[in-house]
Design a protein around this motif. Structure first.
Motif, PDB file in Angstrom:
ATOM      1  N   PHE A  36      32.966  41.470  13.053  1.00  0.00           N
ATOM      2  CA  PHE A  36      34.793  42.329  12.883  1.00  0.00           C
ATOM      3  C   PHE A  36      35.362  41.053  13.867  1.00  0.00           C
ATOM      4  O   PHE A  36      36.607  40.803  13.570  1.00  0.00           O
ATOM      5  CB  PHE A  36      34.374  43.362  15.161  1.00  0.00           C
ATOM      6  CG  PHE A  36      35.117  43.662  15.406  1.00  0.00           C
ATOM      7  CD1 PHE A  36      35.778  44.939  14.705  1.00  0.00           C
ATOM      8  CD2 PHE A  36      36.399  42.873  16.009  1.00  0.00           C
ATOM      9  CE1 PHE A  36      37.216  46.111  16.018  1.00  0.00           C
ATOM     10  CE2 PHE A  36      36.961  43.954  16.725  1.00  0.00           C
ATOM     11  CZ  PHE A  36      37.462  45.130  16.333  1.00  0.00           C
ATOM     12  N   VAL A  37      34.692  40.317  14.785  1.00  0.00           N
ATOM     13  CA  VAL A  37      35.486  38.859  15.530  1.00  0.00           C
ATOM     14  C   VAL A  37      36.539  38.071  14.166  1.00  0.00           C
ATOM     15  O   VAL A  37      37.328  38.125  14.216  1.00  0.00           O
ATOM     16  CB  VAL A  37      35.242  38.021  15.996  1.00  0.00           C
ATOM     17  CG1 VAL A  37      35.584  36.435  15.835  1.00  0.00           C
ATOM     18  CG2 VAL A  37      33.975  38.938  17.296  1.00  0.00           C
ATOM     19  N   LEU A  38      35.803  37.612  13.343  1.00  0.00           N
ATOM     20  CA  LEU A  38      36.377  37.362  11.942  1.00  0.00           C
ATOM     21  C   LEU A  38      37.227  37.863  11.416  1.00  0.00           C
ATOM     22  O   LEU A  38      38.047  37.077  10.691  1.00  0.00           O
ATOM     23  CB  LEU A  38      35.320  36.894  10.993  1.00  0.00           C
ATOM     24  CG  LEU A  38      35.712  36.082   9.942  1.00  0.00           C
ATOM     25  CD1 LEU A  38      36.587  34.913  10.150  1.00  0.00           C
ATOM     26  CD2 LEU A  38      34.754  36.063   8.365  1.00  0.00           C
ATOM     27  N   ALA A  39      37.131  39.356  10.804  1.00  0.00           N
ATOM     28  CA  ALA A  39      38.220  40.368  10.606  1.00  0.00           C
ATOM     29  C   ALA A  39      39.510  40.377  11.315  1.00  0.00           C
ATOM     30  O   ALA A  39      40.929  40.697  10.654  1.00  0.00           O
ATOM     31  CB  ALA A  39      37.813  41.940  10.152  1.00  0.00           C
ATOM     32  N   SER A  40      39.296  40.108  12.356  1.00  0.00           N
ATOM     33  CA  SER A  40      40.385  40.251  13.234  1.00  0.00           C
ATOM     34  C   SER A  40      41.179  38.949  13.431  1.00  0.00           C
ATOM     35  O   SER A  40      42.329  38.977  13.236  1.00  0.00           O
ATOM     36  CB  SER A  40      39.608  40.317  14.814  1.00  0.00           C
ATOM     37  OG  SER A  40      39.445  41.321  15.106  1.00  0.00           O
ATOM     38  N   LEU A  41      40.661  37.404  13.644  1.00  0.00           N
ATOM     39  CA  LEU A  41      41.194  36.479  13.159  1.00  0.00           C
ATOM     40  C   LEU A  41      42.052  36.836  11.430  1.00  0.00           C
ATOM     41  O   LEU A  41      43.153  35.899  11.914  1.00  0.00           O
ATOM     42  CB  LEU A  41      40.427  35.575  13.001  1.00  0.00           C
ATOM     43  CG  LEU A  41      39.177  35.015  14.282  1.00  0.00           C
ATOM     44  CD1 LEU A  41      38.695  34.090  14.477  1.00  0.00           C
ATOM     45  CD2 LEU A  41      40.213  35.055  15.654  1.00  0.00           C
ATOM     46  N   VAL A  42      41.538  36.964  10.864  1.00  0.00           N
ATOM     47  CA  VAL A  42      42.153  37.111   9.478  1.00  0.00           C
ATOM     48  C   VAL A  42      43.353  37.726   9.208  1.00  0.00           C
ATOM     49  O   VAL A  42      44.324  37.883   8.538  1.00  0.00           O
ATOM     50  CB  VAL A  42      40.864  37.627   8.015  1.00  0.00           C
ATOM     51  CG1 VAL A  42      41.517  37.970   7.093  1.00  0.00           C
ATOM     52  CG2 VAL A  42      39.977  36.765   8.131  1.00  0.00           C
ATOM     53  N   LEU A  43      43.087  39.424  10.456  1.00  0.00           N
ATOM     54  CA  LEU A  43      44.353  39.852  10.215  1.00  0.00           C
ATOM     55  C   LEU A  43      45.075  39.297  10.852  1.00  0.00           C
ATOM     56  O   LEU A  43      46.513  39.893  10.625  1.00  0.00           O
ATOM     57  CB  LEU A  43      43.709  42.024  11.361  1.00  0.00           C
ATOM     58  CG  LEU A  43      44.684  42.247  11.071  1.00  0.00           C
ATOM     59  CD1 LEU A  43      45.364  43.129  10.585  1.00  0.00           C
ATOM     60  CD2 LEU A  43      43.937  43.764  12.095  1.00  0.00           C
ATOM     61  N   LEU A  44      45.203  39.069  12.029  1.00  0.00           N
ATOM     62  CA  LEU A  44      45.774  37.735  13.147  1.00  0.00           C
ATOM     63  C   LEU A  44      47.021  37.401  12.082  1.00  0.00           C
ATOM     64  O   LEU A  44      48.001  37.576  12.748  1.00  0.00           O
ATOM     65  CB  LEU A  44      45.683  37.741  14.068  1.00  0.00           C
ATOM     66  CG  LEU A  44      46.664  36.818  15.252  1.00  0.00           C
ATOM     67  CD1 LEU A  44      46.799  38.177  15.766  1.00  0.00           C
ATOM     68  CD2 LEU A  44      45.362  36.253  16.633  1.00  0.00           C
TER      69      LEU A  44
END
Length: 120
Positions: A36-44
């Motif tokens: 989730f954290v990694l995906a949030s950073l990728v999304l951002l």
């Protein structure tokens, strides 16, 4: 309108260990929260770069992480309190991913739950 909790982080922490005891859920969280954290950073990053592929990958990662955690939570003998509305869901999910679960791991709560895990 949903229930307002003046200190949501404290409220979430207070009941966290009791709703995270199932061994499968504990393992799922070790995988899904970093996802989730990694995906949030990728999304951002995708939003700042206006790039489609990272945007799609970020959304897929977030959805996968949330689906995994939802499955893990269903295995618990003590369910979490249901979300009262969308705002409550977003706030609680973000706090769990970025603060509560990392705190649970770093302060030894995850390990204590693992050692005394509740089998289904």
């Amino acid at each position: 309108m949903g229930r307002h909790r003046p200190n949501l982080l404290t409220w979430q922490w207070r009941g966290y260990a009791a709703t995270h005891r199932n061994p499968i859920n504990l393992i799922v969280h070790l995988i899904a929260v970093p996802l989730f954290v990694l995906a949030s950073l990728v999304l951002l990053s995708a939003l700042f770069q206006l790039s489609v592929l990272p945007l799609i990958l970020g959304v897929i990662g977030l959805l996968a992480a949330l689906a995994l955690q939802a499955h893990g939570h269903r295995l618990e003998s003590k369910p979490q309190e249901p979300f009262s509305d969308t705002t409550d869901a977003v706030q609680r999910l973000l706090l769990e991913q970025f603060f509560t679960f990392p705190r649970f791991v770093l302060n030894g709560g995850w390990w204590r739950a693992w050692k005394t895990r509740q089998r289904r």
